[in-house]
Design an enzyme around this catalytic site. Structure first.
Site, PDB file in Angstrom:
ATOM      1  N   ASP A  47     -12.921   0.722 -84.700  1.00 19.21           N
ATOM      2  CA  ASP A  47     -12.498   0.733 -83.297  1.00 19.21           C
ATOM      3  C   ASP A  47     -13.664   0.958 -82.344  1.00 19.21           C
ATOM      4  OD1 ASP A  47      -9.980   0.378 -84.263  1.00 19.21           O
ATOM      5  OD2 ASP A  47      -9.265   2.398 -83.775  1.00 19.21           O
ATOM      6  N   ARG A 103     -11.514  -8.646 -87.108  1.00 22.93           N
ATOM      7  CA  ARG A 103     -12.299  -7.539 -86.568  1.00 22.93           C
ATOM      8  C   ARG A 103     -13.488  -7.272 -87.476  1.00 22.93           C
ATOM      9  NH1 ARG A 103      -9.623  -3.440 -83.916  1.00 22.93           N
ATOM     10  NH2 ARG A 103     -11.379  -2.137 -84.538  1.00 22.93           N
ATOM     11  N   ASP A 144       0.618  -3.212 -79.517  1.00 17.34           N
ATOM     12  CA  ASP A 144      -0.004  -2.768 -80.770  1.00 17.34           C
ATOM     13  C   ASP A 144       0.938  -1.820 -81.518  1.00 17.34           C
ATOM     14  OD1 ASP A 144      -2.349  -1.227 -82.426  1.00 17.34           O
ATOM     15  OD2 ASP A 144      -3.127  -3.133 -81.671  1.00 17.34           O
ATOM     16  N   ASP A 145       0.428  -0.824 -82.168  1.00 19.56           N
ATOM     17  CA  ASP A 145       1.187   0.086 -83.034  1.00 19.56           C
ATOM     18  C   ASP A 145       2.178   0.933 -82.230  1.00 19.56           C
ATOM     19  OD1 ASP A 145       1.964   1.389 -85.335  1.00 19.56           O
ATOM     20  OD2 ASP A 145      -0.008   2.220 -85.791  1.00 19.56           O
ATOM     21  N   ASP A 160      -2.836  -5.196 -89.216  1.00 19.67           N
ATOM     22  CA  ASP A 160      -3.839  -4.127 -89.194  1.00 19.67           C
ATOM     23  C   ASP A 160      -3.942  -3.465 -90.564  1.00 19.67           C
ATOM     24  OD1 ASP A 160      -5.754  -2.488 -88.095  1.00 19.67           O
ATOM     25  OD2 ASP A 160      -4.372  -1.330 -86.855  1.00 19.67           O
ATOM     26  N   LYS A 217      -1.041  -9.364 -84.823  1.00 19.58           N
ATOM     27  CA  LYS A 217      -2.153  -8.610 -85.393  1.00 19.58           C
ATOM     28  C   LYS A 217      -1.661  -7.915 -86.647  1.00 19.58           C
ATOM     29  CE  LYS A 217      -4.924  -4.443 -84.430  1.00 19.58           C
ATOM     30  NZ  LYS A 217      -5.308  -3.478 -83.375  1.00 19.58           N
TER      31      LYS A 217
END
Length: 582
Positions: free
Chosen positions: A261, A257, A89-90, A209, A207
């Site tokens: 979160d 999504r 991820d990030d 985001d 992904k």
């Protein structure tokens, strides 16, 4: 064979077929009408399964950490049950005071202090474990690219030509990302260049985001770029996307999504990191969103409820009952199953949950359940699978007090009796008539498979059902106009290319009407055999490959299970959508 044992045998065959789906050895079970077409990149015919770095690793990913998680995925046996993506991820990119640092073409550069071997080497390591590698990006173009006015690869355009510097995009780490003006020459080429770089690194999942409705041009551009990259890359959108644009997300992406979160950010570490990772209140919010978004899920595109926080026991912030309910809801919603936990410290209780192939098969059946009861803390969800079984989940979502939760079979979608199996335990609960009831502890769920017991009613089976046999070139393809969101193509032209529909069960022997639904442009013919004996031929005539048409013939069936084969040894047959026996 006694009828009850026949039903048990059918359930065993269906379970084995569904488990095979879960570990990627065959195609998917799908059922129920679907809305507009999902992404047509051929990916996510069933929801993605794997692991993502954000929940546990959070802001400190490194090459060593990602390799350790990949090794744990393989060595724990999770990959053998279908968990295959390792998604970084990030916080993989290098930043300075002006945001993400960039290469000569304006694309983010890897933080080599954390990833000294680079992304290609990391992807190769993950691939050598038999897994797939995922990466992360956000919309827009970096301020550093505009300041340096980097060239756009393959063009005579530059970053400043396509940047809208009046607006900044959402970026959670480095910030300093400008909007892209997609009306400008070079804008799509910039995204194409970035996607091509990810493909060259061996990325299998991307992904994007920080996406909002204002970023639909970016979503469209990335979808086009990934298709043109020369590599199949699963395309995920995040986070908290607007349901008003659900048809757009479904058109372009493989998952989206539906909320913010799942993490509670209530741990003791920096920025709320560490244990607990989540809590019941965060899981509970997903019940409402799963119900609202249900119509938009189907083969090729899925409602993503966020990470599956199972693996590290009670430290996660959920009790054992709550963790089972968490997994049950995700499976009923056909959400991607992307673990957020530390795979290097798996808890035995949670490992048993995650390797329960009956649960995995419910997620991988390609059907998003409907909520049919919502009364206080009591909820019931139901979905009908392609073989005619109904999967039903009953929840007590309250935080205190046991509750009796009941559902009538008429609410589920049939009447009479059903053979019931408890999917968490695998226990046979026998034949239950009219109503199923269970008393549940607070936070507890019960997940059952109900197989209607009937003597001779109409039987409908999707061509792409997991229990069927595809031979030669015959293959499942997504199909937005088909009843199950998919169909089977490339039957015929050779004796090697055929489909056998298995487990066609009827209560009494005799002649039955076989209705064949398929898609074809012009006229093509299916040849049909039943239980190995020739049973004639059926021609379908249609106007296009996206308009289902039907034709009927009479076949003779045995009491119990039958097999029906569709073939054409000399010419191509139509695409097969479904069959019905009445």
């Amino acid at each position: 064979m006694h009828p009850q044992w026949r039903y048990r045998a059918r359930r065993l065959l269906a379970w084995l077929a569904a488990v095979t789906v879960a570990v990627g050895l065959t195609t998917v079970v799908v059922a129920g009408a679907r809305p507009a077409a999902a992404s047509d990149n051929g990916l996510s015919i069933r929801p993605a399964m794997g692991w993502s770095s954000w929940s546990f690793v959070r802001r400190t990913p490194t090459e060593a950490v990602i390799k350790a998680q990949a090794d744990a995925m393989k060595n724990s046996g999770l990959s053998a049950h279908g968990f295959v993506y390792i998604n970084l991820d990030d916080f993989w990119m290098r930043c300075d005071s002006n945001g993400p640092m960039v290469d000569s073409f304006g694309r983010w550069v890897v933080d080599t202090a954390r990833f000294p071997s680079g992304m290609r080497a990391l992807a190769d390591y993950v691939h050598n474990d038999g897994l797939k590698f995922g990466l992360y990006v956000t919309p827009g173009i970096a301020q550093n690219a505009v300041m340096q006015n980097t060239v756009i690869a393959g063009t005579d355009r530059h970053a400043a030509d396509i940047a809208d510097t009046s607006k900044t995009e959402k970026n959670y780490n480095c910030r300093h990302m400008y909007y892209i003006d997609y009306s400008k020459a070079g804008a799509q080429e910039f995204i194409n260049s970035w996607a091509a770089q990810f493909a060259s690194w061996g990325v299998d999942y991307l992904k994007i985001d920080g996406v909002g409705s204002q970023d639909i041009p970016d979503v469209r551009a990335w979808a086009s770029a990934l298709r043109a990259s020369g590599r199949q890359i699963n395309y995920a959108l995040s986070n908290n996307l607007a349901i008003a644009d659900a048809s757009t997300w479904r058109q372009y992406a493989n998952s989206w999504r539906t909320q913010g979160d799942l993490e509670c950010y209530c741990g003791p570490g920096p920025n709320g990191s560490g244990y607990p990772i989540t809590d019941w209140s965060h899981v509970l919010t997903r019940f409402g969103s799963a119900a609202s978004w249900q119509p938009y899920a189907g083969p090729g595109g899925w409602n993503d409820l966020d990470s599956l926080e199972i693996g590290n026991g009670d430290r996660i912030g959920l009790t054992v009952d709550q963790r089972r309910s968490h997994f049950t809801l995700w499976a009923m919603a056909a959400s991607p199953l992307l673990l957020g936990t530390d795979l290097t410290h798996l808890d035995a209780t949670d490992t048993a949950m995650l390797t329960n192939d009956r649960l995995i098969a419910v997620d991988q059946d390609g059907v998003a359940a409907r909520r049919i009861v919502s009364s206080g803390g009591n909820q019931v969800w139901s979905k009908r699978e392609a073989n005619g079984d109904h999967v039903v989940a009953l929840f007590n979502t309250a935080t205190s007090g046991s509750s009796t939760v009941s559902v009538n079979w008429s609410q589920v979608g049939f009447s009479g009796s059903a053979q019931v199996t408890d999917l968490w335990s695998g226990a046979d609960r026998g034949v239950i008539t009219d109503t199923y009831s269970t008393t549940l502890r607070p936070g507890e769920a019960r997940l059952i498979r109900a197989t209607p017991v009937s003597g001779g009613g109409r039987v409908t089976i999707e061509a792409e059902a997991a229990g069927n046999t595809l031979a030669g070139a015959a293959a499942v393809a997504t199909c937005s106009t088909c009843s199950g969101g998919a169909k089977v193509r490339f039957i015929g032209k050779s004796a090697a290319n055929y489909e056998t529909v298995n487990n066609v069960a009827v209560g009494a022997a005799g002649s039955r009407t076989l209705t064949i639904t398929g898609e074809v442009s012009g006229t093509r013919t299916f040849f049909v055999s039943v239980n190995g004996a020739a049973a004639g031929q059926v021609a379908l005539t249609g106007a296009s490959w996206s308009t289902p048409v039907s034709a009927t013939t009479t076949v003779s069936l045995n009491a119990g299970d039958n097999t029906i084969r569709f073939f054409n040894d000399t010419g191509y047959a139509p695409d097969l959508d479904k069959i019905a026996i009445g």
